[in-house]
Motif scaffolding. Structure first.
Motif, PDB file in Angstrom:
ATOM      1  N   LEU A 180     -14.734   4.193   7.253  1.00 21.01           N
ATOM      2  CA  LEU A 180     -15.218   3.117   5.955  1.00 21.01           C
ATOM      3  C   LEU A 180     -15.002   3.720   4.703  1.00 21.01           C
ATOM      4  N   MET A 181     -14.421   3.203   4.077  1.00 15.85           N
ATOM      5  CA  MET A 181     -13.694   3.593   2.601  1.00 15.85           C
ATOM      6  C   MET A 181     -14.633   2.783   1.807  1.00 15.85           C
ATOM      7  N   LEU A 182     -15.843   3.039   1.350  1.00 18.55           N
ATOM      8  CA  LEU A 182     -16.725   2.208   0.680  1.00 18.55           C
ATOM      9  C   LEU A 182     -16.968   2.477  -0.831  1.00 18.55           C
ATOM     10  N   GLY A 201      -8.079  12.993   1.885  1.00 16.57           N
ATOM     11  CA  GLY A 201      -7.404  13.331   0.695  1.00 16.57           C
ATOM     12  C   GLY A 201      -5.991  12.683   0.520  1.00 16.57           C
ATOM     13  N   GLY A 202      -5.416  12.332   1.705  1.00 16.26           N
ATOM     14  CA  GLY A 202      -4.281  11.430   1.497  1.00 16.26           C
ATOM     15  C   GLY A 202      -4.678   9.899   1.632  1.00 16.26           C
ATOM     16  N   LEU A 203      -5.839   9.572   1.992  1.00 17.48           N
ATOM     17  CA  LEU A 203      -6.054   8.024   1.830  1.00 17.48           C
ATOM     18  C   LEU A 203      -6.636   7.967   0.395  1.00 17.48           C
ATOM     19  N   LEU A 251      -6.039   5.075  -4.817  1.00 19.07           N
ATOM     20  CA  LEU A 251      -6.053   5.374  -6.189  1.00 19.07           C
ATOM     21  C   LEU A 251      -4.767   4.857  -6.757  1.00 19.07           C
ATOM     22  N   GLU A 252      -3.637   5.250  -6.007  1.00 21.80           N
ATOM     23  CA  GLU A 252      -2.515   5.200  -6.623  1.00 21.80           C
ATOM     24  C   GLU A 252      -1.860   3.780  -6.428  1.00 21.80           C
ATOM     25  N   MET A 293       0.968  -1.405  -0.024  1.00 22.15           N
ATOM     26  CA  MET A 293       0.047   0.028  -0.214  1.00 22.15           C
ATOM     27  C   MET A 293       0.816   1.017  -0.051  1.00 22.15           C
ATOM     28  N   VAL A 294       0.594   2.161  -0.932  1.00 24.94           N
ATOM     29  CA  VAL A 294       1.144   3.454  -0.940  1.00 24.94           C
ATOM     30  C   VAL A 294       1.070   4.132   0.584  1.00 24.94           C
ATOM     31  N   ASP A 295       2.005   4.849   1.170  1.00 28.52           N
ATOM     32  CA  ASP A 295       1.977   5.174   2.411  1.00 28.52           C
ATOM     33  C   ASP A 295       1.029   6.501   2.324  1.00 28.52           C
TER      34      ASP A 295
END
Length: 247
Positions: A61-63, A209-211, A216-217, A39-41
Motif C-alpha cells: 500500500l503506497m498511501l 526506493g525504486g517505487l 515522484l518522477e 508510469m516510469v519503470d
C-alpha cells in the motif's frame, strides 16, 4: 513511538474498489499517467524467475496523505512507511510500504494491501481511498510478483507498530523531504545500483526506493538530483538507523 490506535479489527472485503475520480487534484497527473500506461519503470531489470507460485504473490500500500483542496503538491503531502524489525528473516531492517503476501481470503490486491496495513500499523481502511493499482513488479532476489496499490489517506488517523516483531516503527515521510536533492542518492552493491533516499537517518532503497522514485518522477514532483555518483550500499547502511546487513 506513537500510542497504538484502538482499532481491534479490520473490515475485510470493504473499500476494495479503485476510485480514481476521488483523487485530490494534486494527484491527478500521477493517476492519469498510471491509467494511460505512462508510469516510469520502477524497477528496471527485475524480472520473474521461472513459474511464480500463486502463494508468493504480494501487495503493498503506497498511501499518500495531504490537503484535498490544494491544486499543486501541498506542503503537508506525505507517504506512510514502516521500518521492518531487524530480527525479521527477510528484508530485516529495511524501510518498506505496508504490505505482504496475498491470502486466499483476500478478495483482491487492494483487500490484501489494506489488511496488511492494518496488521502492521493499525490503519483503518475506511480512512483511505484506493486510487490505482500498478502493474505487477518483481522482487529482484526472488522474482516474486508484487502488486502496488496507490491510495489517498483522506482522513488520517493514528497509526503505530501493531506487530512489533515485524515492524518496529511507523512514520509518514514528507514528500518535500523526499524530493529534496540533498536527501536523494544512488546506491550500488555488486552489479546492482538504484535510487535511494535519506529520511530520519534511515536509508530507503531497493524495492521501496525504486517505487518511490518512480512515483515522484511520474507525478512530476521530482527535482533534479545527482544520479551520477553511486554510493556503496553496505557503507551507506552502516551509518544509518536501518540496522540491516548485506548478505
Amino acid at each position: 513511538m506513537q500510542e497504538f490506535p484502538n482499532l481491534s479489527h479490520d473490515f475485510p472485503g470493504q473499500n476494495i474498489e479503485l476510485a480514481p475520480a476521488k483523487a485530490p487534484v494534486w494527484m491527478h497527473r500521477l493517476i492519469d499517467r498510471i491509467y494511460a500506461g505512462q508510469m516510469v519503470d520502477p524497477l528496471s531489470g527485475n524480472k520473474p524467475i521461472g513459474d511464480t507460485d500463486a502463494e508468493k504473490r504480494a501487495a503493498v500500500l503506497m498511501l499518500f496523505s495531504g490537503s484535498e483542496t490544494s491544486f499543486s503538491l501541498p506542503n503537508d503531502a506525505s507517504v506512510l512507511l514502516t521500518h521492518r524489525a531487524p530480527t525479521m528473516r527477510s528484508h530485516a531492517g529495511q524501510i518498506a510500504f505496508p504490505g505482504g503476501r496475498i491470502d486466499p481470503t483476500d478478495v483482491n490486491a487492494v483487500d490484501c494491501a489494506f489488511r496488511e496495513a492494518w496488521e502492521e500499523t493499525g490503519l483503518d481502511r475506511r480512512t483511505a481511498t484506493p486510487l490505482a493499482q500498478l502493474n505487477e513488479v518483481h522482487i529482484r532476489a526472488t522474482g516474486y510478483p508484487v502488486y502496488p496499490v496507490l491510495g489517498h489517506w483522506h482522513s488520517p488517523s493514528p497509526v503505530a507498530p501493531a506487530s512489533p516483531h515485524e515492524t518496529d516503527e511507523v512514520f509518514e515521510a514528507a514528500v518535500y523531504d523526499l524530493i529534496d536533492p540533498k536527501n536523494r542518492l544512488m546506491v550500488g552493491w555488486r552489479e546492482w545500483e538504484g535510487p535511494a533516499f535519506r529520511i530520519n537517518d534511515y536509508i530507503i532503497w531497493g524495492f521501496t526506493g525504486g517505487l518511490l522514485s518512480a512515483l515522484l518522477e511520474t507525478a512530476g514532483w521530482s527535482t533534479e538530483w545527482d544520479v551520477d555518483r553511486v554510493y556503496d550500499l553496505e557503507n551507506t547502511l552502516a551509518t544509518s538507523r536501518n540496522n540491516e546487513r548485506m548478505r
